[in-house]
Design an enzyme around this catalytic site. Structure first.
Site, PDB file in Angstrom:
ATOM      1  N   LYS A   1      -4.506   6.122  -3.740  1.00  0.00           N
ATOM      2  CA  LYS A   1      -3.711   4.942  -3.391  1.00  0.00           C
ATOM      3  C   LYS A   1      -4.483   3.656  -3.673  1.00  0.00           C
ATOM      4  O   LYS A   1      -3.951   2.701  -4.191  1.00  0.00           O
ATOM      5  CB  LYS A   1      -3.355   5.032  -1.909  1.00  0.00           C
ATOM      6  CG  LYS A   1      -2.578   3.844  -1.387  1.00  0.00           C
ATOM      7  CD  LYS A   1      -1.151   3.918  -1.821  1.00  0.00           C
ATOM      8  CE  LYS A   1      -0.324   2.755  -1.341  1.00  0.00           C
ATOM      9  NZ  LYS A   1       0.844   2.571  -2.210  1.00  0.00           N
TER      10      LYS A   1
ATOM     11  N   CYS B   1     -12.239   6.720  -1.535  1.00  0.00           N
ATOM     12  CA  CYS B   1     -12.295   7.808  -0.567  1.00  0.00           C
ATOM     13  C   CYS B   1     -11.899   7.238   0.785  1.00  0.00           C
ATOM     14  O   CYS B   1     -11.919   6.032   0.984  1.00  0.00           O
ATOM     15  CB  CYS B   1     -13.704   8.372  -0.475  1.00  0.00           C
ATOM     16  SG  CYS B   1     -14.348   8.896  -2.067  1.00  0.00           S
TER      17      CYS B   1
ATOM     18  N   ARG C   1      -6.010   7.830   0.131  1.00  0.00           N
ATOM     19  CA  ARG C   1      -7.110   7.193  -0.604  1.00  0.00           C
ATOM     20  C   ARG C   1      -7.833   8.159  -1.545  1.00  0.00           C
ATOM     21  O   ARG C   1      -8.644   7.742  -2.373  1.00  0.00           O
ATOM     22  CB  ARG C   1      -8.119   6.609   0.380  1.00  0.00           C
ATOM     23  CG  ARG C   1      -7.548   5.540   1.272  1.00  0.00           C
ATOM     24  CD  ARG C   1      -8.600   5.028   2.222  1.00  0.00           C
ATOM     25  NE  ARG C   1      -9.679   4.400   1.505  1.00  0.00           N
ATOM     26  CZ  ARG C   1      -9.698   3.122   1.117  1.00  0.00           C
ATOM     27  NH1 ARG C   1      -8.680   2.346   1.403  1.00  0.00           N
ATOM     28  NH2 ARG C   1     -10.720   2.631   0.474  1.00  0.00           N
TER      29      ARG C   1
ATOM     30  N   GLU D   1       3.616   8.707 -13.051  1.00  0.00           N
ATOM     31  CA  GLU D   1       2.684   9.071 -11.992  1.00  0.00           C
ATOM     32  C   GLU D   1       3.240  10.136 -11.054  1.00  0.00           C
ATOM     33  O   GLU D   1       2.476  10.925 -10.506  1.00  0.00           O
ATOM     34  CB  GLU D   1       2.165   7.851 -11.226  1.00  0.00           C
ATOM     35  CG  GLU D   1       3.138   7.116 -10.349  1.00  0.00           C
ATOM     36  CD  GLU D   1       2.467   5.959  -9.592  1.00  0.00           C
ATOM     37  OE1 GLU D   1       3.176   5.027  -9.225  1.00  0.00           O
ATOM     38  OE2 GLU D   1       1.235   5.998  -9.356  1.00  0.00           O
TER      39      GLU D   1
ATOM     40  N   HIS E   1      11.011  -3.290 -33.642  1.00  0.00           N
ATOM     41  CA  HIS E   1       9.707  -3.551 -34.270  1.00  0.00           C
ATOM     42  C   HIS E   1       8.819  -2.306 -34.251  1.00  0.00           C
ATOM     43  O   HIS E   1       7.622  -2.401 -34.491  1.00  0.00           O
ATOM     44  CB  HIS E   1       9.014  -4.718 -33.566  1.00  0.00           C
ATOM     45  CG  HIS E   1       9.796  -5.997 -33.657  1.00  0.00           C
ATOM     46  ND1 HIS E   1       9.895  -6.722 -34.820  1.00  0.00           N
ATOM     47  CD2 HIS E   1      10.580  -6.637 -32.749  1.00  0.00           C
ATOM     48  CE1 HIS E   1      10.662  -7.784 -34.622  1.00  0.00           C
ATOM     49  NE2 HIS E   1      11.101  -7.746 -33.369  1.00  0.00           N
TER      50      HIS E   1
ATOM     51  N   ASN F   1     -18.080   6.021   0.260  1.00  0.00           N
ATOM     52  CA  ASN F   1     -16.971   5.618  -0.611  1.00  0.00           C
ATOM     53  C   ASN F   1     -17.548   4.604  -1.586  1.00  0.00           C
ATOM     54  O   ASN F   1     -18.174   3.640  -1.170  1.00  0.00           O
ATOM     55  CB  ASN F   1     -15.869   4.968   0.236  1.00  0.00           C
ATOM     56  CG  ASN F   1     -14.780   4.343  -0.615  1.00  0.00           C
ATOM     57  OD1 ASN F   1     -14.520   4.785  -1.718  1.00  0.00           O
ATOM     58  ND2 ASN F   1     -14.151   3.305  -0.096  1.00  0.00           N
ATOM     59  N   GLY F   2     -17.353   4.841  -2.884  1.00  0.00           N
ATOM     60  CA  GLY F   2     -17.858   3.894  -3.875  1.00  0.00           C
ATOM     61  C   GLY F   2     -18.710   4.586  -4.916  1.00  0.00           C
ATOM     62  O   GLY F   2     -18.642   5.806  -5.082  1.00  0.00           O
TER      63      GLY F   2
ATOM     64  N   GLU G   1       7.910  -0.753 -14.785  1.00  0.00           N
ATOM     65  CA  GLU G   1       7.705  -0.125 -13.476  1.00  0.00           C
ATOM     66  C   GLU G   1       8.416   1.234 -13.400  1.00  0.00           C
ATOM     67  O   GLU G   1       7.872   2.195 -12.854  1.00  0.00           O
ATOM     68  CB  GLU G   1       8.199  -1.087 -12.377  1.00  0.00           C
ATOM     69  CG  GLU G   1       8.146  -0.564 -10.952  1.00  0.00           C
ATOM     70  CD  GLU G   1       6.742  -0.209 -10.464  1.00  0.00           C
ATOM     71  OE1 GLU G   1       5.763  -0.379 -11.196  1.00  0.00           O
ATOM     72  OE2 GLU G   1       6.649   0.298  -9.330  1.00  0.00           O
TER      73      GLU G   1
ATOM     74  N   LYS H   1       6.445   4.744 -12.650  1.00  0.00           N
ATOM     75  CA  LYS H   1       6.805   5.636 -11.537  1.00  0.00           C
ATOM     76  C   LYS H   1       7.011   7.056 -12.053  1.00  0.00           C
ATOM     77  O   LYS H   1       6.575   8.026 -11.445  1.00  0.00           O
ATOM     78  CB  LYS H   1       8.092   5.144 -10.846  1.00  0.00           C
ATOM     79  CG  LYS H   1       7.894   3.931  -9.973  1.00  0.00           C
ATOM     80  CD  LYS H   1       7.154   4.276  -8.712  1.00  0.00           C
ATOM     81  CE  LYS H   1       6.316   3.190  -8.131  1.00  0.00           C
ATOM     82  NZ  LYS H   1       5.236   2.593  -8.831  1.00  0.00           N
TER      83      LYS H   1
ATOM     84  N   TRP I   1     -12.073  11.244  -3.400  1.00  0.00           N
ATOM     85  CA  TRP I   1     -11.528  11.136  -4.767  1.00  0.00           C
ATOM     86  C   TRP I   1     -12.749  11.134  -5.671  1.00  0.00           C
ATOM     87  O   TRP I   1     -13.541  10.201  -5.661  1.00  0.00           O
ATOM     88  CB  TRP I   1     -10.740   9.840  -4.919  1.00  0.00           C
ATOM     89  CG  TRP I   1     -10.031   9.713  -6.228  1.00  0.00           C
ATOM     90  CD1 TRP I   1      -8.816  10.229  -6.574  1.00  0.00           C
ATOM     91  CD2 TRP I   1     -10.485   8.991  -7.379  1.00  0.00           C
ATOM     92  NE1 TRP I   1      -8.495   9.892  -7.864  1.00  0.00           N
ATOM     93  CE2 TRP I   1      -9.494   9.131  -8.385  1.00  0.00           C
ATOM     94  CE3 TRP I   1     -11.634   8.254  -7.677  1.00  0.00           C
ATOM     95  CZ2 TRP I   1      -9.619   8.563  -9.648  1.00  0.00           C
ATOM     96  CZ3 TRP I   1     -11.757   7.683  -8.941  1.00  0.00           C
ATOM     97  CH2 TRP I   1     -10.750   7.839  -9.900  1.00  0.00           C
TER      98      TRP I   1
HETATM   99  O1  M6R Z   1      -3.480  -1.849  -3.888  1.00  0.00           O
HETATM  100  P1  M6R Z   1      -3.099  -2.499  -5.169  1.00  0.00           P
HETATM  101  O2  M6R Z   1      -1.762  -3.161  -5.121  1.00  0.00           O
HETATM  102  O3  M6R Z   1      -4.158  -3.452  -5.682  1.00  0.00           O
HETATM  103  O4  M6R Z   1      -2.994  -1.330  -6.243  1.00  0.00           O
HETATM  104  C1  M6R Z   1      -2.769  -1.607  -7.593  1.00  0.00           C
HETATM  105  C2  M6R Z   1      -2.407  -0.357  -8.359  1.00  0.00           C
HETATM  106  O5  M6R Z   1      -3.443   0.575  -8.303  1.00  0.00           O
HETATM  107  C3  M6R Z   1      -1.130   0.300  -7.825  1.00  0.00           C
HETATM  108  O6  M6R Z   1      -0.050  -0.581  -7.831  1.00  0.00           O
HETATM  109  C4  M6R Z   1      -0.763   1.539  -8.664  1.00  0.00           C
HETATM  110  O7  M6R Z   1      -0.388   1.148  -9.947  1.00  0.00           O
HETATM  111  C5  M6R Z   1       0.338   2.353  -7.970  1.00  0.00           C
HETATM  112  N1  M6R Z   1      -0.069   3.721  -7.835  1.00  0.00           N
HETATM  113  C6  M6R Z   1       1.618   2.386  -8.726  1.00  0.00           C
HETATM  114  O8  M6R Z   1       2.599   3.089  -8.049  1.00  0.00           O
END
Ligand code: M6R
Length: 618
Positions: free
Chosen positions: A613, A2, A27, A494, A510, A102-103, A487, A491, A76
């Protein structure tokens, strides 16, 4: 997960809080709320499910009283769904006290039972409300917000950043942190609190990091910092390296678009001052935590991260093993500490995190440190918890990354890992001078090369638009192209909510090849045909195998690679680069593709559903 903001000072608190929340919305964004103490000495709050914009509209229609003390929250959801009632702030002491969190408070059920037995009732399903009611009870006993706060944090287990205000103590916001971030912004006659510096960087660039298990009380004329026992603590002040404009969209359609455009600069900045013609210079940054003796005594390296950060680790592994000859393993941080890993003083644990606050990664770092490993973090956020808790830190200098999908931070992480690989190679004498000079030149060439890739954005947009009805996309790569396939798939998942999978192209036969049916879209990251040990012919064979089964192939291939043409339905070109540098060029079209496809579907590119994030819960 959050975002938290606090303010005391002469400005209109609502304006500061809402502005700060806007910058922290990455966040979490399923509900938001504020609480202020008005000039009449009354607490006024407003909270709403939905993105911050919903709350903002309400605050325009029905303004809260002008105030110089307040707290704000963007959520969140963990405990309790994203509803008005579950949104923060939560109230205690008969509505005279407000608290945000937050937490996760792990022992909330036991505390709730204790309070319920005393006759307290709860409006929400959250763990946070338990802390608010507990704080209200303590305040009733002490009439002292700081003292009551200390009593409460001592009873909580889990991860929390908490901020609270009480109507009877205007001009005071109290905060505490354990395993969740909180930073102070130091002003002149005003003070700020935020989950990160983005919350207040437009007002001050002086920040103070708050340590684990510490409490802070901010008043307009200063701050008071103490541990959970009330003993005074000396904070660590630092200057924020970027300004507010760096966190603005600056005319781009989304933060993600802006951040992709900043990738060349993120690479350039991360290299700045660390490269010279004959090698790298990281001595000052890595010492004293990771000095030359440590570097020479390392027997293996463990790279830890989550999501995109872990994929940068895969590229780091290839580079470090090739250049420095040190065995490297890459592991998801959340898996690592649950399998009794073997660690010793010869193990260097390198954590990779944009935010530096990802709980899974932080816990893995702590676990490794407790078991005697050396810890180095690769981190993008100055003063973040992971950076502070590691023996040494190598900052990526990508600037603030606001869009939930990581882009420029990924590129900068790969660069930092490559710098580390060169540093280790230099200290251990594993790379020849000529080879080192060539690699330095390759690194230096990257920003300009990437710029040319970004200029092909129009082509990628057309391709993405033509695929807006696609339901499944596969991504294939080999060697350094494999992490890029992973990656690219992440992308697309998400951002565009499309089923996507990344595979090592050699793995196809395989099992995954059974997925191929006529029309299946498959991106293939094609390695350079120029490399001596090139996998190019093998990848061309892999393409032929899927084409034979009806796949529609979208190749990301080097300029001048004509051999790929007969086998690809579409080709996106990247400039010529060395095998370990190609991935940094190939990832950009895939990032742009996911972004454009999401935009074509009318989705929120910066804030995809269900995500945040910075994942600060386990
Ligand atoms: O802040 P961080 O780099 O530790 O975050 C790690 C992942 O949560 C972050 O890279 C996540 O996979 C992204 N949303 C991908 O785009």
């Amino acid at each position: 997960m959050c975002g938290i903001v606090g303010y005391v000072g002469p400005r209109d608190a609502i304006e500061v809080l809402v502005g700060g929340l806007k910058r922290l919305e990455y966040r979490g964004y399923d509900s938001a709320g504020v609480a202020v103490i008005g000039g009449d000495g009354e607490l006024a709050t407003h909270k709403r499910a939905g993105k911050l914009g919903v709350l903002q509209r309400d605050l325009v229609a029905e303004p809260l009283p002008r105030s110089e003390t307040g707290i704000g929250h963007t959520r969140w959801a963990t405990h309790g769904g994203p509803t008005d009632v579950n949104a923060h702030p939560h109230l205690g002491d008969h509505g005279r006290l407000a608290l945000i969190h937050n937490g996760i408070i792990e022992n909330y059920a036991a505390l709730r039972d204790e309070l319920a037995a005393e006759g307290y009732t709860f409006a929400s399903e959250t763990d946070t409300e338990i802390a608010a009611v507990l704080l209200g009870r303590e305040y009733g006993r002490t009439n002292d917000l700081v003292g009551a706060f200390r009593a409460v944090v001592g009873r909580l287990h889990g991860a929390f950043t908490l901020l609270a205000v009480h109507a009877d103590e205007p001009g005071l916001v109290v905060g505490a942190r354990r395993n969740s971030p909180l930073v102070v912004g130091l002003g002149d006659g005003e003070q700020f609190l935020g989950s990160d510096v983005a919350a207040f960087v437009q007002y001050t660039r002086r920040a103070l990091a708050i340590g684990q298990d510490e409490i802070v009380a901010i008043r307009p004329d200063g701050i008071e910092l103490m541990d959970f026992e009330g003993r005074p603590v000396q904070g660590e002040e630092y200057e924020i390296a970027w300004d507010a404009s760096a966190a603005d969209k600056g005319g781009w359609s989304s933060f993600m678009a802006k951040e992709i455009s900043e990738e060349p600069d993120a690479i350039e900045q991360t290299l700045l001052g660390r490269l010279h013609d004959d090698g790298v210079d990281l001595d000052e940054e890595l010492a004293p935590g990771i000095d030359d003796d440590v570097v020479r005594s390392i027997t293996r390296i463990l790279l830890l991260g989550a999501g995109t950060a872990s994929y940068s680790g895969l590229l780091g592994k290839y580079a470090i093993e090739k250049w420095a000859g040190v065995p490297v393993e890459v592991e998801l941080a959340h898996e690592f500490r649950y399998r009794d890993p073997v660690l010793d003083a010869g193990t260097l644990v390198v954590s990779i995190s944009q935010s530096g606050e990802t709980m899974d990664t932080l816990m893995a770092v702590r676990y490794a440190a407790e078991r005697g490993a050396r810890t180095l973090s690769i981190c993008n956020t100055q003063g973040a918890t992971i950076a502070r808790e590691s023996d040494a830190v190598l900052y990526t200098r990508a600037g603030p990354e606001v869009a939930v999908a990581s882009t420029k931070a990924f590129s900068a992480q790969v660069i930092a890992l490559y710098l580390l690989g060169l540093h280790l190679a230099q200290k251990r004498g594993t790379l020849g001078a000529e080879e080192t000079r060539r690699l330095v030149a390759d690194l230096r060439a990257l920003p300009a090369q990437l710029q040319t890739v970004l200029e092909s954005g129009g082509e990628v947009r057309e391709l993405a638009r033509s695929m807006s009805d696609t339901r499944s996309v596969l991504f294939l790569g080999r060697h350094a192209g494999y992490p890029i396939a992973l990656e690219g798939a992440l992308k697309l998942k998400e951002l565009a909510y499309i089923h996507a999978e990344g595979f090592a192209a050699g793995e196809l036969k395989h099992g995954p090849i059974a997925l191929i049916e006529p029309g299946q879209r498959v991106f293939v990251v094609v390695p350079s045909p120029r490399d001596r040990n090139s996998l190019h012919p093998k990848v061309i064979s892999n393409i032929q195998e899927i084409r034979a089964r009806g796949a529609h192939v979208l190749a990301v291939a080097e300029a001048g690679d004509v051999a790929v043409l007969p086998y690809a339905d579409d080709v996106l070109r990247i400039p010529l680069a060395g095998p370990l540098f190609e991935p940094l060029l190939a990832v950009a079209p895939l990032q742009m593709f996911a972004m454009e496809l999401a935009a074509a579907k009318g989705l929120d590119v910066d804030q995809p559903r269900n995500l945040a994030k910075s994942v600060t819960v386990e």
